[in-house]
Every structure is written in structure tokens, then in C-alpha cells.
Design an enzyme around this catalytic site. Structure first.
Site, PDB file in Angstrom:
ATOM      1  N   THR A  51       0.845  -1.192   0.000  1.00 59.04           N
ATOM      2  CA  THR A  51       0.000   0.000   0.000  1.00 59.04           C
ATOM      3  C   THR A  51       0.881   1.243   0.000  1.00 59.04           C
ATOM      4  OG1 THR A  51      -1.841  -1.083   1.105  1.00 59.04           O
ATOM      5  CG2 THR A  51      -1.672   1.292   1.413  1.00 59.04           C
ATOM      6  N   TYR A  72      -8.362  -8.010   6.907  1.00 57.75           N
ATOM      7  CA  TYR A  72      -9.381  -7.351   6.089  1.00 57.75           C
ATOM      8  C   TYR A  72     -10.592  -8.290   5.911  1.00 57.75           C
ATOM      9  CZ  TYR A  72      -5.713  -3.973   5.911  1.00 57.75           C
ATOM     10  OH  TYR A  72      -4.767  -3.068   6.301  1.00 57.75           O
ATOM     11  N   HIS A 103      -7.312 -10.998  -1.885  1.00 55.38           N
ATOM     12  CA  HIS A 103      -6.717 -10.632  -0.592  1.00 55.38           C
ATOM     13  C   HIS A 103      -7.599 -11.198   0.527  1.00 55.38           C
ATOM     14  CE1 HIS A 103      -4.783  -8.614   2.595  1.00 55.38           C
ATOM     15  NE2 HIS A 103      -4.606  -7.413   2.072  1.00 55.38           N
ATOM     16  N   ASN A 137      -4.245  -5.460  12.736  1.00 53.50           N
ATOM     17  CA  ASN A 137      -5.666  -5.118  12.643  1.00 53.50           C
ATOM     18  C   ASN A 137      -6.504  -5.844  13.694  1.00 53.50           C
ATOM     19  OD1 ASN A 137      -5.575  -3.153  10.639  1.00 53.50           O
ATOM     20  ND2 ASN A 137      -5.618  -4.665   8.979  1.00 53.50           N
ATOM     21  N   ASN A 152      -4.393 -10.465   6.534  1.00 59.06           N
ATOM     22  CA  ASN A 152      -4.052  -9.217   7.241  1.00 59.06           C
ATOM     23  C   ASN A 152      -5.213  -8.489   7.913  1.00 59.06           C
ATOM     24  OD1 ASN A 152      -1.513  -9.838   6.430  1.00 59.06           O
ATOM     25  ND2 ASN A 152      -1.454  -8.393   4.724  1.00 59.06           N
TER      26      ASN A 152
HETATM   27  C1  PHB Z   1      -1.751  -1.168   5.195  1.00 57.93           C
HETATM   28  O1  PHB Z   1      -2.121  -0.212   4.473  1.00 57.93           O
HETATM   29  O2  PHB Z   1      -1.237  -0.985   6.289  1.00 57.93           O
HETATM   30  C2  PHB Z   1      -1.951  -2.533   4.711  1.00 57.93           C
HETATM   31  C3  PHB Z   1      -2.716  -2.756   3.592  1.00 57.93           C
HETATM   32  C4  PHB Z   1      -2.912  -4.052   3.135  1.00 57.93           C
HETATM   33  C5  PHB Z   1      -2.338  -5.093   3.816  1.00 57.93           C
HETATM   34  C6  PHB Z   1      -1.568  -4.882   4.930  1.00 57.93           C
HETATM   35  C7  PHB Z   1      -1.381  -3.579   5.369  1.00 57.93           C
HETATM   36  O3  PHB Z   1      -2.535  -6.331   3.415  1.00 57.93           O
END
Ligand code: PHB
Length: 359
Positions: A26, A180, A175, A235, A178
């Protein structure tokens, strides 16, 4: 000869000239409307010698956003912007897949259409703060998705996949990592549902498998990868039995003959490995190519390819600072140091201005 990072490999239908993958990163530098701009073309084009580029995580809809200045993959203008990137990477002989993303609860009303509440499997507020255009703001309690909304969500993934193919990508990476949305459904710290999308492994994996099936129907399994992060606490994530859960998930993914499985083998900002987790068990369960990620260097990358743990290795931070990482690995040249203050947002500085090796 033993295999190493420089051996060619095929991931599904995608032929790679080496096994050094640029991990999804990102960078928060898209233009208005989530449209990739010329600066983003330069950034990806500079890194086209990677065996494969996985783009930064890219929202599949307006409701999928969770950070400022993300590119999207759901409008015609975004497709046109990405097409310039895929064309530039292909012209340099590179390959590029797009990581398709819904952030779920890791968002904030100020980033969503009409100030909507973020959505999630269950109404559980994450600890911590959202990155917004107004700076860091406490997360809010998300709204639990109704079962009747999930087909529309799957349709958003399909729409994004069609947009990605129209934009000239070699494939898509789902995705599911992490913390999400899809990961929020998988892990029981965030999924307290009592319907057919919560409870058992089968139920918690249902949405990921429905999304994967739908994406594979559009793109073909040989153009689709899935990214998982079984122990990443980032997260505010946790699960009561990650090994059994992710063994189940990986085994279930085998039915799709995917191009690859991408595994984040730890916590992306540390942590996550207090309990032992056997990533090699996932590798052995999975019947297709395995992409290992997290804090690998050249030596460890070569080692896991030689010993069969991985088929390809994804490098994140080293690719931020070294557009020519492949050449530097090849020559054992020193690496540029990454400046973390310019990871997220800004312009050329810390993005397209890292030096290449002298010719
Ligand atoms: C972030 O923006 O911190 C981020 C985004 C996507 C990911 C992990 C971290 O998979």
C-alpha cells in the site's frame, strides 16, 4: 542444477522469468477517483524485472476502501489508468497481477460513500485508529453484513475481476489476509456469526470459497492466487485454532487449481508467532505453487526454493527501496535502505526516486 530465485517458473498460466515476486504494498498515491496516475506507472515500470508484480491492495468497490488515496478497480477511469501500468510492465517483459481487496471493518465513515458505516462479519470494533484524510481517528463499530448482502459482495469481486482482465492484468490475487474482510470472516476473533457464515471452519471459510469460485469462473483458476496470513495479529486479529482453520482453508482451496497460494508467514508488523505454526504443513497440503512472504532475504529465499518449502518468494520492503532488486540479488550488490517515513502517501520522494545500480 538446484533451483534458486533465478530459475524460471510457471504459476498457473503465468510464466515468470525468475522467482522473485514484488509483494503487494500500500503506497497511497493514486489520483482522484482512485485512478492510477503517471507517477504510479513509473513506479511499477521501474520494478518490472520482478518475476511477478502483485499490485498494492486495490478496493473492489466504493465500500471496500479503508485508507486515503487508494487506487480502485471498479470504474472505467480506473481500468484505463491501470491499463497504462500493465502495458508498461508488459513492454519491459514483466508480469503483473492485481490484488483485489475489501477492507471490511478496517475503515471509517469519512472514507465511505455517504458516511456509511464499515461492514464486517460481526459488529466488533477493532482496537486502534483508522488512517483518514483528517489523520488518525478511532475506529467505529462496524455493521454486521446481512446474509442477503453477501451475493452482492461476491458480485463486486466478479465485477472487479472483469475490470482487472479488461485492464490487461495477467491475473488476480484475492486478498484474504491481514485482518481485512475475508480474513475477518475466517478468524473467530472477528466472526461471531450464528448463521451459515460463522461457527465451524466450513462456515467461516464459506465466503472466501464463494468469492474464489466466482472469481475463478471469470478468470480461470490458472490466473487466480489467494493470499492468507494465518497468524498475523495486525488489525486486532486472532483465532482460537489457526493451524486447524488454515489447514482446512488450504485443503478447500485445492478444488480451484489456483495459480498460487500466497502465505504471509508471521505478523507483518511483528508478533503473531508466539504459538508454533507449521507453515510447511500448508505448503504440503496445497497442490499448486506456494509463494512465501515476510522478511525473506536473498539467502533465505534461495534456501526455501532449494528445499522445496516455496516455489516463489515475495519481497515487500526491499522492492520499495530497490527497483532493480533482481539485478542486485544476482550481483550480490548492496541494497538501498528503505525510508519508512515515505511508505504511505506523498509523491516521487521515497517512491520513484530510489536509485538503480550504476550501468
Ligand atoms: C496497510 O495499508 O497498512 C496494509 C494494507 C494491506 C495489507 C496490509 C497492510 O494487506
Amino acid at each position: 542444477m538446484a533451483l534458486d530465485l533465478f530459475s524460471p517458473v510457471k504459476l498457473g498460466s503465468i510464466q515468470l522469468s525468475n522467482r522473485i515476486v514484488m509483494a503487494p504494498l500500500t503506497r497511497n498515491r493514486a489520483g482522484a477517483g482512485g485512478v492510477p496516475q503517471p507517477l504510479n506507472v513509473t513506479y511499477y515500470e521501474q520494478r518490472a524485472s520482478a518475476g511477478l508484480i502483485v499490485t498494492e491492495a486495490t478496493p473492489i468497490s466504493a465500500m471496500a476502501h479503508g485508507y486515503p488515496a487508494l487506487p480502485g478497480i471498479y470504474t472505467d477511469a480506473q481500468v484505463a489508468g491501470w491499463k497504462k501500468i500493465t502495458d508498461a510492465v508488459h513492454a519491459k517483459g514483466g508480469k503483473i497481477v492485481i490484488q483485489i481487496w475489501h477492507v471490511g471493518r478496517i475503515s471509517h465513515p469519512s472514507l465511505l460513500p455517504e458516511g456509511a458505516l464499515p461492514v464486517a462479519p460481526s459488529a466488533i470494533k477493532p482496537a486502534g485508529q483508522a488512517f483518514t484524510y483528517q489523520g488518525l481517528v478511532d475506529y467505529v463499530e462496524p455493521r454486521a453484513l446481512a446474509v442477503g448482502e453477501l451475493p452482492g459482495l461476491v458480485a463486486d469481486y466478479v465485477h472487479a475481476t472483469k475490470a482487472a482482465l479488461a485492464a490487461g492484468f495477467d491475473g488476480v490475487e484475492i486478498h484474504a489476509a491481514n485482518g481485512y474482510l475475508l480474513d475477518q470472516f475466517l478468524r473467530d476473533g472477528t466472526n461471531k456469526r450464528t448463521d451459515q457464515y460463522g461457527g465451524s471452519f466450513e462456515n467461516r471459510a464459506r465466503l472466501l470459497l464463494e468469492v474464489t469460485k466466482a472469481v475463478v469462473e471469470v478468470a480461470g483458476g490458472d490466473k487466480v492466487g489467494v493470499r492468507l496470513s494465518p497468524v498475523n495479529p495486525f488489525n486486532d486479529m486472532q483465532d482460537s485454532n489457526p493451524q486447524a482453520l488454515f489447514n482446512y482453508v488450504v485443503d478447500a482451496l485445492n478444488q480451484f487449481n489456483l495459480a498460487y497460494l500466497h502465505v504471509v508467514e508471521g505478523g507483518i508488523h511483528g508478533g503473531g508467532l508466539s504459538d508454533p505454526f507449521d507453515f510447511d504443513a500448508l505448503r504440503k497440503l496445497f497442490k499448486g505453487p506456494y509463494m512465501a512472504n515476510l522478511a525473506y532475504d536473498k539467502a533465505r529465499g534461495n534456501a526455501v526454493i532449494a528445499n522445496g518449502h516455496a516455489d516463489v518468494v515475495a519481497y515487500g520492503v526491499p522492492f520499495i527501496a530497490n527497483p532493480d532488486l533482481v539485478a542486485r540479488f544476482k550481483l550480490d550488490a548492496p541494497l538501498n535502505e528503505a525510508d519508512s517515513s515515505s511508505f504511505y502517501g506523498g509523491a516521487e520522494k521515497g517512491y520513484t526516486d530510489y536509485p538503480f545500480l550504476e550501468e
